[in-house]
Design a protein around this motif. Structure first.
Motif, PDB file in Angstrom:
ATOM      1  N   ALA A  12      28.786  96.699 153.057  1.00  0.00           N
ATOM      2  CA  ALA A  12      28.867  96.484 154.505  1.00  0.00           C
ATOM      3  C   ALA A  12      27.828  97.363 155.182  1.00  0.00           C
ATOM      4  CB  ALA A  12      30.261  96.823 155.028  1.00  0.00           C
ATOM      5  N   PHE A  13      27.347  96.900 156.335  1.00  0.00           N
ATOM      6  CA  PHE A  13      26.453  97.732 157.129  1.00  0.00           C
ATOM      7  C   PHE A  13      27.269  98.816 157.821  1.00  0.00           C
ATOM      8  CE2 PHE A  13      23.632  93.953 157.092  1.00  0.00           C
ATOM      9  CZ  PHE A  13      22.479  94.583 156.635  1.00  0.00           C
ATOM     10  N   VAL A  14      26.660  99.990 157.967  1.00  0.00           N
ATOM     11  CA  VAL A  14      27.257 101.086 158.721  1.00  0.00           C
ATOM     12  C   VAL A  14      26.557 101.107 160.074  1.00  0.00           C
ATOM     13  CG1 VAL A  14      27.627 103.576 158.828  1.00  0.00           C
ATOM     14  CG2 VAL A  14      27.678 102.408 156.613  1.00  0.00           C
ATOM     15  N   GLU A  15      27.330 101.073 161.126  1.00  0.00           N
ATOM     16  CA  GLU A  15      26.761 101.094 162.465  1.00  0.00           C
ATOM     17  C   GLU A  15      27.164 102.376 163.168  1.00  0.00           C
ATOM     18  OE1 GLU A  15      27.713  97.599 164.671  1.00  0.00           O
ATOM     19  OE2 GLU A  15      27.014  96.258 163.089  1.00  0.00           O
ATOM     20  N   GLY A  16      26.290 102.845 164.034  1.00  0.00           N
ATOM     21  CA  GLY A  16      26.594 104.003 164.854  1.00  0.00           C
ATOM     22  C   GLY A  16      27.369 103.568 166.083  1.00  0.00           C
ATOM     23  N   SER A  17      27.424 104.431 167.066  1.00  0.00           N
ATOM     24  CA  SER A  17      28.175 104.117 168.272  1.00  0.00           C
ATOM     25  C   SER A  17      27.390 104.552 169.502  1.00  0.00           C
ATOM     26  CB  SER A  17      29.519 104.830 168.239  1.00  0.00           C
ATOM     27  OG  SER A  17      30.253 104.531 169.395  1.00  0.00           O
ATOM     28  N   GLU A  18      27.387 103.714 170.502  1.00  0.00           N
ATOM     29  CA  GLU A  18      26.656 103.960 171.754  1.00  0.00           C
ATOM     30  C   GLU A  18      27.201 105.155 172.522  1.00  0.00           C
ATOM     31  OE1 GLU A  18      24.128 101.965 173.244  1.00  0.00           O
ATOM     32  OE2 GLU A  18      23.954 100.779 171.411  1.00  0.00           O
ATOM     33  N   HIS A  19      28.459 105.541 172.274  1.00  0.00           N
ATOM     34  CA  HIS A  19      29.065 106.600 173.082  1.00  0.00           C
ATOM     35  C   HIS A  19      28.530 108.000 172.754  1.00  0.00           C
ATOM     36  CE1 HIS A  19      31.522 107.453 169.544  1.00  0.00           C
ATOM     37  NE2 HIS A  19      31.875 108.576 170.135  1.00  0.00           N
ATOM     38  N   GLU A  20      27.822 108.132 171.649  1.00  0.00           N
ATOM     39  CA  GLU A  20      27.334 109.449 171.252  1.00  0.00           C
ATOM     40  C   GLU A  20      26.196 109.911 172.156  1.00  0.00           C
ATOM     41  OE1 GLU A  20      26.968 110.164 167.007  1.00  0.00           O
ATOM     42  OE2 GLU A  20      28.008 108.272 166.664  1.00  0.00           O
ATOM     43  N   GLU A  21      26.125 111.207 172.354  1.00  0.00           N
ATOM     44  CA  GLU A  21      25.057 111.762 173.190  1.00  0.00           C
ATOM     45  C   GLU A  21      23.706 111.357 172.612  1.00  0.00           C
ATOM     46  OE1 GLU A  21      23.366 116.094 174.486  1.00  0.00           O
ATOM     47  OE2 GLU A  21      25.527 115.882 174.232  1.00  0.00           O
ATOM     48  N   GLY A  22      22.853 110.824 173.427  1.00  0.00           N
ATOM     49  CA  GLY A  22      21.552 110.353 172.967  1.00  0.00           C
ATOM     50  C   GLY A  22      21.579 108.916 172.488  1.00  0.00           C
ATOM     51  N   GLY A  23      22.749 108.276 172.514  1.00  0.00           N
ATOM     52  CA  GLY A  23      22.856 106.883 172.100  1.00  0.00           C
ATOM     53  C   GLY A  23      23.194 106.737 170.627  1.00  0.00           C
ATOM     54  N   ASP A  24      23.087 105.529 170.143  1.00  0.00           N
ATOM     55  CA  ASP A  24      23.443 105.184 168.770  1.00  0.00           C
ATOM     56  C   ASP A  24      22.471 105.844 167.782  1.00  0.00           C
ATOM     57  OD1 ASP A  24      23.940 104.010 166.314  1.00  0.00           O
ATOM     58  OD2 ASP A  24      23.845 101.960 167.048  1.00  0.00           O
ATOM     59  N   PRO A  25      22.948 106.790 166.957  1.00  0.00           N
ATOM     60  CA  PRO A  25      22.055 107.483 166.021  1.00  0.00           C
ATOM     61  C   PRO A  25      21.555 106.591 164.877  1.00  0.00           C
ATOM     62  CG  PRO A  25      24.315 108.151 165.631  1.00  0.00           C
ATOM     63  CD  PRO A  25      24.323 107.272 166.860  1.00  0.00           C
ATOM     64  N   LEU A  26      22.168 105.437 164.696  1.00  0.00           N
ATOM     65  CA  LEU A  26      21.746 104.533 163.625  1.00  0.00           C
ATOM     66  C   LEU A  26      20.991 103.318 164.147  1.00  0.00           C
ATOM     67  CD1 LEU A  26      24.867 104.628 161.273  1.00  0.00           C
ATOM     68  CD2 LEU A  26      22.738 105.923 161.101  1.00  0.00           C
ATOM     69  N   TYR A  27      20.671 103.305 165.427  1.00  0.00           N
ATOM     70  CA  TYR A  27      19.967 102.166 166.007  1.00  0.00           C
ATOM     71  C   TYR A  27      18.643 101.924 165.269  1.00  0.00           C
ATOM     72  CZ  TYR A  27      17.548  99.098 169.194  1.00  0.00           C
ATOM     73  OH  TYR A  27      16.867  98.033 169.718  1.00  0.00           O
ATOM     74  N   GLY A  28      18.429 100.688 164.847  1.00  0.00           N
ATOM     75  CA  GLY A  28      17.187 100.333 164.165  1.00  0.00           C
ATOM     76  C   GLY A  28      17.137 100.702 162.693  1.00  0.00           C
ATOM     77  N   ARG A  29      18.227 101.247 162.175  1.00  0.00           N
ATOM     78  CA  ARG A  29      18.269 101.641 160.765  1.00  0.00           C
ATOM     79  C   ARG A  29      19.140 100.650 159.993  1.00  0.00           C
ATOM     80  NH1 ARG A  29      19.582 107.974 160.778  1.00  0.00           N
ATOM     81  NH2 ARG A  29      19.226 107.688 158.550  1.00  0.00           N
ATOM     82  N   ASN A  30      18.890 100.547 158.690  1.00  0.00           N
ATOM     83  CA  ASN A  30      19.655  99.652 157.816  1.00  0.00           C
ATOM     84  C   ASN A  30      20.434 100.500 156.819  1.00  0.00           C
ATOM     85  OD1 ASN A  30      18.693  97.060 158.824  1.00  0.00           O
ATOM     86  ND2 ASN A  30      16.716  97.758 158.071  1.00  0.00           N
ATOM     87  N   VAL A  31      21.604 100.951 157.247  1.00  0.00           N
ATOM     88  CA  VAL A  31      22.465 101.803 156.432  1.00  0.00           C
ATOM     89  C   VAL A  31      23.592 100.937 155.878  1.00  0.00           C
ATOM     90  CG1 VAL A  31      23.940 103.850 156.414  1.00  0.00           C
ATOM     91  CG2 VAL A  31      21.879 103.805 157.849  1.00  0.00           C
ATOM     92  N   ILE A  32      23.809 101.066 154.583  1.00  0.00           N
ATOM     93  CA  ILE A  32      24.771 100.229 153.860  1.00  0.00           C
ATOM     94  C   ILE A  32      25.747 101.132 153.114  1.00  0.00           C
ATOM     95  CG2 ILE A  32      25.015  98.521 152.008  1.00  0.00           C
ATOM     96  CD1 ILE A  32      22.060  97.722 152.598  1.00  0.00           C
ATOM     97  N   ILE A  33      27.005 100.715 153.071  1.00  0.00           N
ATOM     98  CA  ILE A  33      27.995 101.423 152.261  1.00  0.00           C
ATOM     99  C   ILE A  33      28.438 100.510 151.121  1.00  0.00           C
ATOM    100  CG2 ILE A  33      29.948 100.732 153.723  1.00  0.00           C
ATOM    101  CD1 ILE A  33      31.155 103.544 152.992  1.00  0.00           C
ATOM    102  N   HIS A  34      28.540 101.099 149.950  1.00  0.00           N
ATOM    103  CA  HIS A  34      29.138 100.421 148.794  1.00  0.00           C
ATOM    104  C   HIS A  34      30.576 100.919 148.756  1.00  0.00           C
ATOM    105  CE1 HIS A  34      29.799  99.908 144.299  1.00  0.00           C
ATOM    106  NE2 HIS A  34      29.509  98.689 144.725  1.00  0.00           N
ATOM    107  N   ASN A  35      31.501 100.057 149.140  1.00  0.00           N
ATOM    108  CA  ASN A  35      32.883 100.483 149.330  1.00  0.00           C
ATOM    109  C   ASN A  35      33.567 100.938 148.050  1.00  0.00           C
ATOM    110  OD1 ASN A  35      33.301 100.190 152.199  1.00  0.00           O
ATOM    111  ND2 ASN A  35      32.923  98.020 151.849  1.00  0.00           N
ATOM    112  N   ARG A  36      33.228 100.337 146.924  1.00  0.00           N
ATOM    113  CA  ARG A  36      33.906 100.677 145.661  1.00  0.00           C
ATOM    114  C   ARG A  36      33.622 102.099 145.200  1.00  0.00           C
ATOM    115  NH1 ARG A  36      32.381  94.960 142.846  1.00  0.00           N
ATOM    116  NH2 ARG A  36      33.755  93.716 144.145  1.00  0.00           N
ATOM    117  N   THR A  37      32.415 102.606 145.512  1.00  0.00           N
ATOM    118  CA  THR A  37      32.051 103.959 145.079  1.00  0.00           C
ATOM    119  C   THR A  37      31.870 104.927 146.242  1.00  0.00           C
ATOM    120  OG1 THR A  37      29.673 103.461 145.111  1.00  0.00           O
ATOM    121  CG2 THR A  37      30.864 103.102 143.009  1.00  0.00           C
ATOM    122  N   ALA A  38      32.114 104.466 147.455  1.00  0.00           N
ATOM    123  CA  ALA A  38      31.908 105.277 148.659  1.00  0.00           C
ATOM    124  C   ALA A  38      30.490 105.864 148.676  1.00  0.00           C
ATOM    125  CB  ALA A  38      32.965 106.372 148.769  1.00  0.00           C
TER     126      ALA A  38
END
Length: 117
Positions: A12-38
């Protein structure tokens, strides 16, 4: 009352959040989590990243809808269940390679959606 399934997808993609100071820290990045191995990893265009030698990573490519080969790198940020030194080969084969394929499938799907619009 509706029954909710607690089954997670393999990736799954990991998304940041707009509420954080300075905006979404993951904006424009492609961060993925492998759920089975964290395991958390990130996809970069190959020419946009220089990694330290000890970073577990994999170079791969995907041909976009215009026939252009896009060279990419997927790098492991961390894994809660695997050791990056001891399990390096297994991480590459069983986490990074499937994640790269999953990401390429996503890119192909996005290209088709764009061309259909």
């Amino acid at each position: 009352m509706k029954t909710t399934s607690l089954t997670l997808p393999e990736f799954a993609f990991v998304e940041g959040s707009e509420h954080e100071e300075g905006g979404d820290p993951l904006y424009g990045r492609n961060v993925i989590i492998h759920n089975r191995t964290a395991s958390v990893m990130e996809v970069f265009l190959k020419e946009d990243v220089v990694l330290e030698d000890d970073v577990v990573s994999l170079n791969f490519s995907n041909k976009n809808s215009f026939g252009i080969k896009e060279r990419m790198t997927i790098a492991l940020h961390y894994s809660s269940t695997l050791d990056k030194v001891i399990d390096r080969a297994m991480i590459i084969e069983e986490v990074l390679k499937p994640a790269a394929k999953w990401y390429c499938d996503y890119c192909d799907w996005m290209d088709k959606n764009i061309s259909n619009d």
